[in-house]
Design a protein around this motif. Structure first.
Motif, PDB file in Angstrom:
ATOM      1  N   GLU A   6      38.180  47.477  27.407  1.00 11.83           N
ATOM      2  CA  GLU A   6      37.659  47.067  28.749  1.00 11.83           C
ATOM      3  C   GLU A   6      38.892  47.238  29.666  1.00 11.83           C
ATOM      4  O   GLU A   6      40.118  46.863  29.412  1.00 11.83           O
ATOM      5  CB  GLU A   6      37.066  45.737  28.788  1.00 11.83           C
ATOM      6  CG  GLU A   6      35.911  45.094  27.804  1.00 11.83           C
ATOM      7  CD  GLU A   6      36.028  43.934  27.343  1.00 11.83           C
ATOM      8  OE1 GLU A   6      35.130  43.157  26.733  1.00 11.83           O
ATOM      9  OE2 GLU A   6      37.322  43.224  27.462  1.00 11.83           O
ATOM     10  N   SER A   7      38.152  47.497  30.720  1.00  9.46           N
ATOM     11  CA  SER A   7      39.133  47.731  31.839  1.00  9.46           C
ATOM     12  C   SER A   7      38.152  47.678  33.317  1.00  9.46           C
ATOM     13  O   SER A   7      36.822  47.565  33.155  1.00  9.46           O
ATOM     14  CB  SER A   7      39.865  49.043  31.962  1.00  9.46           C
ATOM     15  OG  SER A   7      38.864  50.170  31.934  1.00  9.46           O
ATOM     16  N   GLY A   8      38.671  47.263  34.327  1.00 11.68           N
ATOM     17  CA  GLY A   8      37.965  47.333  35.663  1.00 11.68           C
ATOM     18  C   GLY A   8      37.785  45.859  36.186  1.00 11.68           C
ATOM     19  O   GLY A   8      37.292  46.008  37.389  1.00 11.68           O
ATOM     20  N   GLY A   9      38.036  44.889  35.805  1.00 13.70           N
ATOM     21  CA  GLY A   9      38.038  43.664  36.413  1.00 13.70           C
ATOM     22  C   GLY A   9      38.971  43.362  37.501  1.00 13.70           C
ATOM     23  O   GLY A   9      39.894  44.427  37.730  1.00 13.70           O
ATOM     24  N   GLY A  10      38.778  42.444  38.317  1.00 12.19           N
ATOM     25  CA  GLY A  10      39.803  42.240  39.291  1.00 12.19           C
ATOM     26  C   GLY A  10      39.129  41.082  40.330  1.00 12.19           C
ATOM     27  O   GLY A  10      38.091  40.420  39.929  1.00 12.19           O
ATOM     28  N   SER A  11      39.607  40.944  41.585  1.00 14.04           N
ATOM     29  CA  SER A  11      39.030  39.950  42.353  1.00 14.04           C
ATOM     30  C   SER A  11      38.579  40.716  43.793  1.00 14.04           C
ATOM     31  O   SER A  11      39.326  41.903  44.155  1.00 14.04           O
ATOM     32  CB  SER A  11      40.466  39.221  42.841  1.00 14.04           C
ATOM     33  OG  SER A  11      41.005  38.261  41.795  1.00 14.04           O
ATOM     34  N   VAL A  12      37.475  40.629  44.069  1.00 11.97           N
ATOM     35  CA  VAL A  12      36.610  40.975  45.215  1.00 11.97           C
ATOM     36  C   VAL A  12      36.024  39.866  46.168  1.00 11.97           C
ATOM     37  O   VAL A  12      35.927  38.749  45.388  1.00 11.97           O
ATOM     38  CB  VAL A  12      35.575  41.931  44.914  1.00 11.97           C
ATOM     39  CG1 VAL A  12      36.194  43.165  44.311  1.00 11.97           C
ATOM     40  CG2 VAL A  12      34.599  41.352  44.128  1.00 11.97           C
ATOM     41  N   HIS A  13      35.924  40.157  47.485  1.00 10.62           N
ATOM     42  CA  HIS A  13      35.009  39.145  48.068  1.00 10.62           C
ATOM     43  C   HIS A  13      33.684  39.399  48.084  1.00 10.62           C
ATOM     44  O   HIS A  13      33.135  40.458  47.549  1.00 10.62           O
ATOM     45  CB  HIS A  13      35.404  39.528  49.696  1.00 10.62           C
ATOM     46  CG  HIS A  13      36.800  39.024  50.089  1.00 10.62           C
ATOM     47  ND1 HIS A  13      37.168  37.775  50.155  1.00 10.62           N
ATOM     48  CD2 HIS A  13      37.919  39.926  50.564  1.00 10.62           C
ATOM     49  CE1 HIS A  13      38.552  37.948  50.549  1.00 10.62           C
ATOM     50  NE2 HIS A  13      38.773  39.166  50.873  1.00 10.62           N
ATOM     51  N   ALA A  14      32.819  38.493  48.366  1.00 10.67           N
ATOM     52  CA  ALA A  14      31.482  38.272  48.216  1.00 10.67           C
ATOM     53  C   ALA A  14      30.896  39.481  48.843  1.00 10.67           C
ATOM     54  O   ALA A  14      31.364  39.782  49.748  1.00 10.67           O
ATOM     55  CB  ALA A  14      30.653  37.180  48.739  1.00 10.67           C
TER      56      ALA A  14
ATOM     57  N   VAL B 195      34.864  36.566  42.154  1.00 10.90           N
ATOM     58  CA  VAL B 195      34.406  36.914  43.460  1.00 10.90           C
ATOM     59  C   VAL B 195      34.637  35.465  44.445  1.00 10.90           C
ATOM     60  O   VAL B 195      34.047  34.520  44.149  1.00 10.90           O
ATOM     61  CB  VAL B 195      32.824  37.030  43.171  1.00 10.90           C
ATOM     62  CG1 VAL B 195      32.266  37.689  44.705  1.00 10.90           C
ATOM     63  CG2 VAL B 195      32.720  38.071  42.314  1.00 10.90           C
ATOM     64  N   SER B 196      35.204  35.689  45.546  1.00 14.04           N
ATOM     65  CA  SER B 196      35.629  34.909  46.437  1.00 14.04           C
ATOM     66  C   SER B 196      34.570  34.944  47.772  1.00 14.04           C
ATOM     67  O   SER B 196      33.964  35.949  48.252  1.00 14.04           O
ATOM     68  CB  SER B 196      36.997  34.985  47.170  1.00 14.04           C
ATOM     69  OG  SER B 196      37.155  36.053  47.633  1.00 14.04           O
ATOM     70  N   SER B 197      34.161  33.817  48.274  1.00 19.93           N
ATOM     71  CA  SER B 197      33.319  33.625  49.224  1.00 19.93           C
ATOM     72  C   SER B 197      33.900  33.839  50.540  1.00 19.93           C
ATOM     73  O   SER B 197      35.151  33.980  50.606  1.00 19.93           O
ATOM     74  CB  SER B 197      32.600  32.340  49.088  1.00 19.93           C
ATOM     75  OG  SER B 197      33.434  31.085  49.602  1.00 19.93           O
TER      76      SER B 197
ATOM     77  N   LEU C 189      28.441  41.609  44.784  1.00 23.18           N
ATOM     78  CA  LEU C 189      28.784  40.430  43.792  1.00 23.18           C
ATOM     79  C   LEU C 189      28.785  39.192  44.730  1.00 23.18           C
ATOM     80  O   LEU C 189      28.839  39.051  45.994  1.00 23.18           O
ATOM     81  CB  LEU C 189      30.235  40.760  43.502  1.00 23.18           C
ATOM     82  CG  LEU C 189      30.128  41.818  42.244  1.00 23.18           C
ATOM     83  CD1 LEU C 189      31.781  42.537  42.453  1.00 23.18           C
ATOM     84  CD2 LEU C 189      29.777  41.238  40.927  1.00 23.18           C
ATOM     85  N   LYS C 190      28.446  38.251  43.901  1.00 18.71           N
ATOM     86  CA  LYS C 190      28.336  36.796  44.572  1.00 18.71           C
ATOM     87  C   LYS C 190      29.494  35.934  43.652  1.00 18.71           C
ATOM     88  O   LYS C 190      29.820  36.190  42.743  1.00 18.71           O
ATOM     89  CB  LYS C 190      27.109  36.055  44.188  1.00 18.71           C
ATOM     90  CG  LYS C 190      25.945  36.977  44.737  1.00 18.71           C
ATOM     91  CD  LYS C 190      24.532  36.570  44.419  1.00 18.71           C
ATOM     92  CE  LYS C 190      23.302  37.097  44.715  1.00 18.71           C
ATOM     93  NZ  LYS C 190      22.003  36.611  44.371  1.00 18.71           N
TER      94      LYS C 190
END
Length: 128
Positions: A6-14, A126-128, A85-86
């Motif tokens: 797998e690939s493509g994960g990470g951190s994003v904002h809501a 996913v950060s709020s 994303l939530k």
């Protein structure tokens, strides 16, 4: 031997988007039952989306309308496009493959519960 990467994960904002990819080697990919699962600490791993051996795609209720699963048989690759994303989507995401499965015609709730081969997982936060 079947292997998944797998690939493509990470951190994003809501509200953001991520796309996960999963390359499957050593299997009859085009006909295999495929799935995306996710797991948070202390909880069981749960199916998010599944593609049956006829190519039908189903989703868990929590991601319907936001996530899109697809596969490219020419590249032996499974994808999960995640939009809107939530924070509750935060989890370790796993791709899985194995065997043959057929969702019931007209059903949008059938999902693979477990499969024989698994990727190593990729974290989505996913950060709020």
């Amino acid at each position: 031997q079947v292997q998944l990467a797998e690939s493509g994960g990470g951190s994003v904002h809501a509200g953001g988007s991520l796309k996960l990819s999963c390359v499957v080697s050593g299997s009859p990919f085009a006909d295999y039952c495929l799935g995306w699962f996710r797991q948070v600490p202390g909880m069981e791993r749960a199916p998010v989306a599944g593609i049956d051996s006829d190519g039908r795609v189903n989703y868990a209720d929590s991601v319907k309308g936001r996530f899109t699963a697809a596969k490219d048989n020419t590249k032996n690759t499974l994808y999960l496009q995640m939009n809107s994303l939530k924070p509750e989507d935060t989890a370790m995401y796993y791709c899985a493959a194995g065997g043959y499965c057929y969702f019931r015609p007209g059903s949008d709730t059938d999902l693979p519960r477990t499969l024989g081969y698994w990727g190593q997982g990729t974290q989505v936060t996913v950060s709020s």
